[in-house]
Design a protein around this motif. Structure first.
Motif, PDB file in Angstrom:
ATOM      1  N   THR A  63       0.197  -1.188  -0.048  1.00 32.49           N
ATOM      2  CA  THR A  63       0.373   0.375   0.001  1.00 32.49           C
ATOM      3  C   THR A  63       1.689   1.379  -0.111  1.00 32.49           C
ATOM      4  OG1 THR A  63      -0.191   0.109   2.187  1.00 32.49           O
ATOM      5  CG2 THR A  63      -1.935  -0.692   1.433  1.00 32.49           C
ATOM      6  N   GLY A 100      -7.753  -4.934  -1.396  1.00 35.52           N
ATOM      7  CA  GLY A 100      -7.830  -3.992  -0.696  1.00 35.52           C
ATOM      8  C   GLY A 100      -8.582  -4.292   0.739  1.00 35.52           C
ATOM      9  N   ASP A 101      -7.427  -3.900   1.931  1.00 32.58           N
ATOM     10  CA  ASP A 101      -8.084  -5.213   2.947  1.00 32.58           C
ATOM     11  C   ASP A 101      -8.631  -4.141   3.926  1.00 32.58           C
ATOM     12  OD1 ASP A 101      -7.882  -6.737   5.353  1.00 32.58           O
ATOM     13  OD2 ASP A 101      -5.718  -6.662   5.328  1.00 32.58           O
ATOM     14  N   ARG A 105     -10.403  -0.603   8.802  1.00 35.50           N
ATOM     15  CA  ARG A 105     -10.406   0.529   8.357  1.00 35.50           C
ATOM     16  C   ARG A 105     -11.767   0.822   8.734  1.00 35.50           C
ATOM     17  NH1 ARG A 105      -7.038   3.159   5.300  1.00 35.50           N
ATOM     18  NH2 ARG A 105      -8.719   3.689   3.865  1.00 35.50           N
ATOM     19  N   THR A 107     -13.333   2.963   6.273  1.00 30.49           N
ATOM     20  CA  THR A 107     -14.104   3.144   4.734  1.00 30.49           C
ATOM     21  C   THR A 107     -12.967   2.399   3.896  1.00 30.49           C
ATOM     22  OG1 THR A 107     -12.606   5.508   4.607  1.00 30.49           O
ATOM     23  CG2 THR A 107     -15.047   5.923   4.710  1.00 30.49           C
ATOM     24  N   GLU A 108     -13.387   2.272   2.729  1.00 32.90           N
ATOM     25  CA  GLU A 108     -12.787   1.509   1.235  1.00 32.90           C
ATOM     26  C   GLU A 108     -11.296   2.373   1.171  1.00 32.90           C
ATOM     27  OE1 GLU A 108     -13.647  -1.514  -2.830  1.00 32.90           O
ATOM     28  OE2 GLU A 108     -15.080   0.042  -1.259  1.00 32.90           O
ATOM     29  N   ARG A 109     -10.492   1.268   0.652  1.00 34.00           N
ATOM     30  CA  ARG A 109      -9.054   2.354   0.804  1.00 34.00           C
ATOM     31  C   ARG A 109      -9.247   2.478  -0.640  1.00 34.00           C
ATOM     32  NH1 ARG A 109      -5.544   0.051   3.469  1.00 34.00           N
ATOM     33  NH2 ARG A 109      -4.973  -1.405   4.710  1.00 34.00           N
ATOM     34  N   THR A 110      -8.984   3.904  -1.066  1.00 30.75           N
ATOM     35  CA  THR A 110      -8.437   3.991  -2.235  1.00 30.75           C
ATOM     36  C   THR A 110      -7.871   3.073  -3.616  1.00 30.75           C
ATOM     37  OG1 THR A 110      -8.752   6.141  -1.832  1.00 30.75           O
ATOM     38  CG2 THR A 110      -8.087   5.985  -4.158  1.00 30.75           C
ATOM     39  N   LYS A 111      -8.644   3.002  -4.488  1.00 34.52           N
ATOM     40  CA  LYS A 111      -7.888   2.491  -5.929  1.00 34.52           C
ATOM     41  C   LYS A 111      -6.093   2.429  -6.121  1.00 34.52           C
ATOM     42  CE  LYS A 111      -9.634  -0.356 -10.083  1.00 34.52           C
ATOM     43  NZ  LYS A 111      -7.373   0.035 -10.636  1.00 34.52           N
ATOM     44  N   GLU A 199     -14.541  -5.865  -0.554  1.00 33.15           N
ATOM     45  CA  GLU A 199     -13.285  -5.456  -0.067  1.00 33.15           C
ATOM     46  C   GLU A 199     -13.823  -7.090   0.545  1.00 33.15           C
ATOM     47  OE1 GLU A 199     -12.757  -1.919   2.192  1.00 33.15           O
ATOM     48  OE2 GLU A 199     -15.138  -1.882   1.512  1.00 33.15           O
TER      49      GLU A 199
END
Length: 260
Positions: A63, A100-101, A105, A107-111, A199
């Motif tokens: 990441t 994205g793990d 978290r 919120t979702e990780r940015t692609k 996710e």
């Protein structure tokens, strides 16, 4: 009168503490491990560790373009396994970084773009390789040579697997009720941001990573932070079903998880 100058010379000692024991579970006394799963497997695991070298892996998703402080405990843990005569594997998640793990978290990780992931993979590979090389060169003074760390990238095997084969094959062994009960999933489902299927599928991929390493390298142990408990338990469940290995087996037939 002649003056007499008295010079006190204090011996300078360099304190070095080395720890090397085939039974890695002894590190729990020093706070390295928090849990062992299954929690009743301590005696069996101890026998396995004492009887012969084992293989262990820890995962690192690219990441960022270098390691960060969150990777420290996993690296230290793998170094202790290596010191104990075991085979460490550092898995770089070139494929899982594209998912994205969701653990820990809100919120979702940015692609990330593929070229960014590729650059990050190179950075992590270089960092991990240098850490293990420097440890052996400057710190480890034992006459017995340690097993060199194996650094693998899970994109190597996912590039050869079709999505239908992965979901239609491996996915059949994982139960929805169990997957939905994971803390990381529950917290996200109840949050305003929710959770995407991308996710949610992360558990499947991390579980298959362990299955692949089990088949390719006889990797029976996995280490990870406590936020990885759900993902690691999914891998334990998958290996038990696909390989038909009991949780409590004799010799080297059982699959265990060590988490700190």
């Amino acid at each position: 009168m002649l003056g007499c100058t008295r010079v006190c010379r204090r011996p300078c000692h360099t304190l070095r503490r080395f720890y090397s024991n085939r039974n890695i579970l002894k590190l729990k006394e020093r706070g390295m491990f928090q849990d062992i799963f299954p929690d009743t497997a301590s005696n069996v695991v101890t026998d396995m560790l004492n009887s012969s070298p084992q293989t262990v892996y820890g995962g690192f998703d690219p990441t960022a373009d270098s390691l960060h402080v969150g990777n420290l405990l996993v690296l230290v843990n793998l170094l202790h396994w290596q010191r104990g005569g075991h085979q460490p594997i550092a898995l770089i998640g070139g494929a899982t970084a594209k998912i994205g793990d969701p653990s820990g978290r809100t919120t979702e990780r940015t692609k990330m773009e593929n070229y960014t992931i590729d650059d990050n993979i190179q950075g992590l590979y270089s960092n991990i390789k240098q850490i293990f090389e420097n440890h052996e060169k400057y710190i480890w003074k034992d006459k017995d040579k340690m097993k060199s760390v194996k650094i693998v990238n899970n994109d190597e095997w996912y590039s050869d697997i079709k999505a239908v084969d992965l979901i239609g094959g491996i996915g059949r062994h994982l139960r929805m009720g169990t997957l939905l009960s994971r803390t990381s999933v529950q917290s996200r489902l109840q949050s305003p941001a929710g959770m995407s299927y991308t996710e949610f599928s992360y558990q499947l991929f991390q579980a298959y990573d362990w299955l692949h390493l089990y088949k390719a390298h006889k990797c029976i142990f996995q280490v990870g932070g406590n936020d990885q408990m759900g993902n690691i338990m999914s891998g334990h469940e998958l290996i038990s079903k696909v390989c038909d290995k009991p949780v409590y087996g004799k010799d080297f037939d059982a699959t265990f998880l060590v988490q700190f």
